[in-house]
Scaffold this motif. Structure first.
Motif, PDB file in Angstrom:
ATOM      1  N   ILE A 206       0.848  -1.207   0.000  1.00 22.75           N
ATOM      2  CA  ILE A 206       0.000   0.000   0.000  1.00 22.75           C
ATOM      3  C   ILE A 206       0.873   1.243   0.000  1.00 22.75           C
ATOM      4  N   PHE A 207       1.917   1.244   0.841  1.00 18.63           N
ATOM      5  CA  PHE A 207       2.865   2.356   0.824  1.00 18.63           C
ATOM      6  C   PHE A 207       3.550   2.454  -0.536  1.00 18.63           C
ATOM      7  N   ALA A 208       3.978   1.320  -1.070  1.00 20.40           N
ATOM      8  CA  ALA A 208       4.704   1.304  -2.338  1.00 20.40           C
ATOM      9  C   ALA A 208       3.856   1.843  -3.481  1.00 20.40           C
ATOM     10  N   ALA A 209       2.543   1.629  -3.390  1.00 22.94           N
ATOM     11  CA  ALA A 209       1.633   2.100  -4.436  1.00 22.94           C
ATOM     12  C   ALA A 209       1.237   3.561  -4.238  1.00 22.94           C
ATOM     13  N   GLY A 210       1.737   4.183  -3.175  1.00 20.14           N
ATOM     14  CA  GLY A 210       1.404   5.582  -2.904  1.00 20.14           C
ATOM     15  C   GLY A 210      -0.008   5.785  -2.396  1.00 20.14           C
ATOM     16  N   LEU A 211      -0.576   4.750  -1.766  1.00 16.49           N
ATOM     17  CA  LEU A 211      -1.969   4.813  -1.319  1.00 16.49           C
ATOM     18  C   LEU A 211      -2.109   5.059   0.187  1.00 16.49           C
ATOM     19  N   ALA A 212      -1.005   5.327   0.862  1.00 17.48           N
ATOM     20  CA  ALA A 212      -1.089   5.690   2.273  1.00 17.48           C
ATOM     21  C   ALA A 212      -1.734   7.072   2.388  1.00 17.48           C
ATOM     22  N   TYR A 213      -2.136   7.452   3.592  1.00 22.99           N
ATOM     23  CA  TYR A 213      -2.846   8.719   3.774  1.00 22.99           C
ATOM     24  C   TYR A 213      -2.242   9.522   4.919  1.00 22.99           C
ATOM     25  N   PRO A 214      -2.574  10.804   4.998  1.00 20.82           N
ATOM     26  CA  PRO A 214      -2.002  11.649   6.042  1.00 20.82           C
ATOM     27  C   PRO A 214      -2.362  11.138   7.438  1.00 20.82           C
ATOM     28  N   ALA A 215      -1.481  11.389   8.402  1.00 19.92           N
ATOM     29  CA  ALA A 215      -1.713  10.941   9.775  1.00 19.92           C
ATOM     30  C   ALA A 215      -3.029  11.462  10.330  1.00 19.92           C
ATOM     31  N   SER A 216      -3.440  12.634   9.898  1.00 19.12           N
ATOM     32  CA  SER A 216      -4.694  13.223  10.398  1.00 19.12           C
ATOM     33  C   SER A 216      -5.921  12.395  10.024  1.00 19.12           C
ATOM     34  N   GLU A 217      -5.779  11.524   9.025  1.00 17.45           N
ATOM     35  CA  GLU A 217      -6.917  10.719   8.570  1.00 17.45           C
ATOM     36  C   GLU A 217      -6.939   9.319   9.181  1.00 17.45           C
ATOM     37  N   ALA A 218      -6.016   9.038  10.088  1.00 24.69           N
ATOM     38  CA  ALA A 218      -5.997   7.719  10.749  1.00 24.69           C
ATOM     39  C   ALA A 218      -7.246   7.537  11.583  1.00 24.69           C
ATOM     40  N   ARG A 219      -7.917   6.400  11.420  1.00 21.18           N
ATOM     41  CA  ARG A 219      -9.147   6.120  12.142  1.00 21.18           C
ATOM     42  C   ARG A 219      -9.163   4.661  12.607  1.00 21.18           C
ATOM     43  N   PRO A 220      -9.698   4.404  13.804  1.00 20.47           N
ATOM     44  CA  PRO A 220      -9.864   3.012  14.250  1.00 20.47           C
ATOM     45  C   PRO A 220     -11.015   2.339  13.506  1.00 20.47           C
ATOM     46  N   ILE A 221     -10.993   1.011  13.484  1.00 23.16           N
ATOM     47  CA  ILE A 221     -12.123   0.222  12.998  1.00 23.16           C
ATOM     48  C   ILE A 221     -12.794  -0.367  14.235  1.00 23.16           C
ATOM     49  N   TYR A 222     -13.939   0.173  14.597  1.00 23.09           N
ATOM     50  CA  TYR A 222     -14.574  -0.244  15.835  1.00 23.09           C
ATOM     51  C   TYR A 222     -15.514  -1.443  15.658  1.00 23.09           C
ATOM     52  N   ILE A 223     -16.366  -1.450  14.627  1.00 21.25           N
ATOM     53  CA  ILE A 223     -17.369  -2.484  14.360  1.00 21.25           C
ATOM     54  C   ILE A 223     -18.507  -2.420  15.381  1.00 21.25           C
ATOM     55  N   ARG A 224     -18.188  -2.665  16.642  1.00 17.63           N
ATOM     56  CA  ARG A 224     -19.223  -2.592  17.674  1.00 17.63           C
ATOM     57  C   ARG A 224     -19.451  -1.130  18.053  1.00 17.63           C
ATOM     58  N   ASN A 225     -20.733  -0.766  18.238  1.00 20.01           N
ATOM     59  CA  ASN A 225     -21.062   0.623  18.534  1.00 20.01           C
ATOM     60  C   ASN A 225     -20.847   0.995  19.998  1.00 20.01           C
ATOM     61  N   ARG A 226     -20.961   0.022  20.888  1.00 20.99           N
ATOM     62  CA  ARG A 226     -20.815   0.326  22.306  1.00 20.99           C
ATOM     63  C   ARG A 226     -19.368   0.633  22.636  1.00 20.99           C
ATOM     64  N   VAL A 227     -19.140   1.720  23.366  1.00 24.31           N
ATOM     65  CA  VAL A 227     -17.774   2.104  23.746  1.00 24.31           C
ATOM     66  C   VAL A 227     -17.596   2.132  25.257  1.00 24.31           C
ATOM     67  N   ALA A 228     -18.626   1.715  26.025  1.00 30.33           N
ATOM     68  CA  ALA A 228     -18.501   1.715  27.483  1.00 30.33           C
ATOM     69  C   ALA A 228     -19.392   0.628  28.066  1.00 30.33           C
ATOM     70  N   LEU A 229     -19.017   0.156  29.252  1.00 28.65           N
ATOM     71  CA  LEU A 229     -19.791  -0.835  29.986  1.00 28.65           C
ATOM     72  C   LEU A 229     -20.623  -0.150  31.056  1.00 28.65           C
ATOM     73  N   THR A 230     -21.718  -0.791  31.444  1.00 30.03           N
ATOM     74  CA  THR A 230     -22.464  -0.304  32.594  1.00 30.03           C
ATOM     75  C   THR A 230     -21.682  -0.619  33.861  1.00 30.03           C
ATOM     76  N   SER A 231     -22.067   0.017  34.975  1.00 28.95           N
ATOM     77  CA  SER A 231     -21.364  -0.229  36.234  1.00 28.95           C
ATOM     78  C   SER A 231     -21.478  -1.688  36.651  1.00 28.95           C
ATOM     79  N   SER A 232     -22.635  -2.308  36.448  1.00 30.74           N
ATOM     80  CA  SER A 232     -22.800  -3.703  36.828  1.00 30.74           C
ATOM     81  C   SER A 232     -21.947  -4.627  35.961  1.00 30.74           C
ATOM     82  N   GLU A 233     -21.814  -4.287  34.672  1.00 29.85           N
ATOM     83  CA  GLU A 233     -20.960  -5.097  33.779  1.00 29.85           C
ATOM     84  C   GLU A 233     -19.502  -4.983  34.197  1.00 29.85           C
ATOM     85  N   ARG A 234     -19.077  -3.785  34.602  1.00 30.92           N
ATOM     86  CA  ARG A 234     -17.708  -3.624  35.081  1.00 30.92           C
ATOM     87  C   ARG A 234     -17.466  -4.412  36.352  1.00 30.92           C
ATOM     88  N   GLU A 235     -18.475  -4.429  37.245  1.00 31.13           N
ATOM     89  CA  GLU A 235     -18.343  -5.169  38.498  1.00 31.13           C
ATOM     90  C   GLU A 235     -18.222  -6.679  38.247  1.00 31.13           C
TER      91      GLU A 235
END
Length: 240
Positions: A206-235
């Motif tokens: 990908i780098f060799a083909a010149g298809l890399a992108y600026p650091a500002s465009e780096a993004r995670p791939i989350y898939i799951r929408n939930r980003v936090a647990l409830t207090s009971s789930e943490r317990e």
């Protein structure tokens, strides 16, 4: 790009910290069980690799990172480090799907061409994809998704006929009985993780083909929408 690109790759999407540095065709790597300490270890260990290769960050041509899916904290750490170092070195970045990296790591060990990747996503779910090698890349026969292991999509008959499949990733340890009832695989590689070396192998063309992108465009791939647990789930000790 020069004939030899100097590339850095990192992954913190699992409990392991994995780093790889490609300099003048030689690979320097680091792999350790880091758990929750990966965020504190990643930068010092990158410096260790740079010192071993006798180069500076400014000598790097690009940075690849495991973008996810995986631990929410882990993929944010990898993305943040790639962004920060990318800005500092003024170089482009490439985010690599960690399930593709597991397929690549499986192929390195077993010369696999068709891989059902399944990793433990916690909360009774798995990250899942079915992949076939096409040249230097992996093509998704079944797209990356999060699902219950008993609801993992079945392969179409034409995919089953295309070759021998193997199973890879931590999901094959956590849900072996369920997955084995749904998929016929010739081998199971439950200990394979998305290594930085595999990420480096997938990112290099990908780098060799010149298809890399600026650091500002780096993004995670989350898939799951939930980003936090409830207090009971943490317990209860659950983790995302």
């Amino acid at each position: 790009m020069p004939n030899y690109m100097n590339l850095l790759a990192l992954d913190t999407s699992t409990e392991f910290l994995s780093l790889a540095l490609l300099v003048n065709g030689e690979i320097y790597s680091h792999y350790q069980l880091a758990g929750q300490t990966a965020s504190q270890l990643v930068l010092p260990q990158i410096q260790v690799l740079l010192d071993a290769a006798k180069i500076k960050l400014s000598d790097i041509d690009g940075i690849a990172f495991g973008a996810g899916p995986g631990s929410f904290t882990g993929v944010r750490v990898a993305c943040g480090v790639a962004q920060g170092l990318g800005f500092g070195a003024n170089v482009p970045v490439v985010g690599v799907n960690t399930l593709h990296a597991i397929a690549q790591a499986s192929a390195t060990n077993k010369m696999a061409e068709s891989v059902i990747v399944c990793t433990d996503a916690r909360m009774g779910e798995v990250y899942f994809a079915a992949l076939e090698r096409k040249g230097e890349a992996w093509i998704e026969v079944i797209a990356t998704q999060v699902c219950k292991p008993e609801a993992a999509p079945m392969l179409a008959s034409e995919a089953l006929d295309s070759g021998t499949w193997i199973g890879a990733g931590s999901g094959w340890a956590a849900y072996d009985d369920v997955l084995s009832a749904r998929f016929s695989v010739s081998q199971k590689l439950p200990k394979i993780t998305p290594t930085a070396e595999a990420i480096l192998q997938l990112a290099t063309p990908i780098f060799a083909a010149g298809l890399a992108y600026p650091a500002s465009e780096a993004r995670p791939i989350y898939i799951r929408n939930r980003v936090a647990l409830t207090s009971s789930e943490r317990e209860q000790g659950q983790r995302l």
